[in-house]
Motif scaffolding. Structure first.
Motif: not given
Length: 513
Positions: A321-344, A120-124
């Protein structure tokens, strides 16, 4: 994207092996039989009967209350659903196996779970995370079939990262494997990947040999997807070598294979079977919970009723929760991106502060260095004026003194640069004579006008009061810039400086220049 999906379809095969010891009962052996049949159908791309075999194995595991067999069945369902591109269903079964693994010690099950997470990680697109998970799976597992499958997936990731030497090492090992369950299947797939590597590195003769070896094994065992991929590689490689007749023959094989194994009816049947099995499983799960509730109602055991109701509630929540899993993954990626931009942004802010401090220090140093000689210029000019110079010299000395005073005041303003940056610099409010300031500015620029053969005239409105309140230095700066520009761009002409009283309201004046 299509190429990556094809690679994923290739790597998502069953990693079945014997999960039980010789103490297993006859029911356990029955489960192994269905596992073997599901593996056989899956490797031949017959997904519908493979799903049905797994469903039968799951029913036996439930009947015998065999937790390890249930974990293995859930894992095999997850891999099959990933092959069918049903990610939500795959994650549902993976989560079910994970919840069972928390309650028992089962190294083989834990290793298989990490293997699925790595795919799954490889596919992502998380290649290095996938490699890390595969290494963890190796450390807690000694099953030869699972290790061979891990080796193949690892080779796929190396190939995707263009680490051809590492990928070749893995696939060469699998090409001569001794796996008791999937020897020919693994060898066929490994030869296909070796052919692909040789094709990318322009070793076309070797690529053809690998592809032909894969095609031979795939045809002998009815591995339809591998037959298709081998023909594709042989078509592409023969075209690059200019062997167009051979390429055309392999291309015809591709068309025939697609017509036989990739049909709308087959796809719909597989999808329907997959959906029916999952729906039936969920209904059965609900039925099992309802039966336990009824049994507890009859025994009047309210404590157990509460526990079962809680368990049923948690199961329903987990399904939702399965139906919400994808949305949570998107939120995590968005938070990571926001953290990176804040550092920049923080780094950019720090750099700007450092640049501002450097600029302030520079201006302060330069201003102090310039003030010292300017004090000497203005002081000597003042002394010369006190010695009764001639009228001609007096005019030049006054211009020199005015210019020196102007520069000194201007440098003092530079020292207030921090106030300017903070919008805190305020204009002075002191008494001054406007006509005197204009006259001194014109006198200081007289030599420049003379060099350009330009005449300067002052038209001053005598209605303007002689005593005004304001900032004479800043006015002098403005007049010098404007009149200086007029002289600079006027040669052999005349520059007229006009000052008129436009409006007077009580103590406030509006002057037109």
């Amino acid at each position: 994207m299509n190429r990556k999906l094809w690679l994923l379809t290739v790597l998502l095969f069953f990693c079945y092996s014997h999960s039980y010891t010789q103490e297993n009962t006859a029911a356990g052996n029955d489960i192994e039989y269905h596992f073997d049949k599901a593996r056989e159908f899956g490797n031949k791309n017959k997904m519908e009967p493979a799903l049905e075999e797994l469903n039968t194995a799951m029913e036996i595991a439930f009947k015998n209350n065999d937790q390890k067999a249930l974990i293995d069945t859930y894992h095999k369902f997850a891999i099959l659903y990933l092959r069918l591109q049903k990610d939500d269903s795959a994650e549902y079964y993976a989560d079910r196996s994970k919840s069972l693994l928390k309650d028992i010690s089962y190294p083989y099950g834990e290793a298989t779970h990490k293997y699925i997470d790595a795919i799954i990680s490889y596919r992502d697109g998380k290649n290095f995370l996938a490699i890390s998970m595969l290494n963890e799976a190796k450390q807690i597992n000694n099953d030869r079939n699972l290790l061979n499958n891990i080796l193949f997936v690892e080779g796929i990731i190396f190939l995707n990262l263009e680490k051809y030497e590492s990928a070749t090492k893995n696939f060469n090992a699998l090409a001569v494997n001794t796996d008791i369950y999937e020897k020919d299947y693994l060898a066929a797939k490994a030869n296909i990947k070796l052919a692909e590597i040789n094709n990318r590195t322009e070793n076309y003769e070797e690529s053809i040999k690998n592809a032909q070896s894969a095609l031979k094994l795939a045809k002998a065992n009815n591995f339809y997807l591998e037959v298709l991929e081998a023909n594709r590689l042989l078509t592409r490689t023969n075209e690059k070598l200019g062997l167009f007749e051979s390429a055309l023959a392999y291309n015809r094989n591709i068309v025939n294979i697609k017509d036989s194994i990739f049909t709308l009816e087959k796809s719909l049947a597989e999808t329907k079977t997959a959906d029916n099995i999952q729906t039936k499983f969920m209904k059965d799960e609900i039925g099992r919970q309802e039966a336990k509730i009824e049994e507890l109602n009859q025994s009047k055991n309210r404590t157990e009723i509460t526990a079962i109701l809680t368990a049923a509630f948690l199961i329903v929540i987990s399904i939702l929760a399965i139906s919400l899993y994808r949305n949570n993954q998107i939120k995590l990626k968005t938070n990571d991106l926001l953290h990176t931009k804040n550092n920049e942004l923080q780094a950019a802010r720090d750099a700007a502060v450092m640049a501002m401090e450097a600029k302030t220090n520079f201006l302060s140093t330069v201003s102090h260095e310039l003030r010292t000689p300017l004090y000497a210029v203005t002081g000597l000019t003042h002394l010369l004026l006190e010695e009764n110079p001639s009228e001609n010299q007096k005019e030049h000395l006054k211009s020199l003194k005015f210019s020196g005073d102007y520069l000194l005041n201007f440098i003092n303003d530079i020292l207030q640069i921090n106030k300017i940056d903070a919008d805190k610099l305020e204009a002075l409010q002191i008494d001054f004579n406007l006509k005197k300031i204009l006259s001194e500015v014109i006198n200081s620029l007289h030599q420049s006008a003379k060099a350009n053969k330009t005449k300067i005239e002052l038209e001053f409105d005598e209605n303007i009061p002689s005593h005004l309140l304001g900032d004479p230095l800043k006015l002098s700066q403005i007049f010098i810039n404007l009149i200086g520009n007029g002289i600079k761009f006027t040669k052999g002409g005349q520059v007229t400086v006009i000052a008129k009283l436009a409006k007077k309201v009580e103590e406030n004046l509006t002057i037109y220049f």
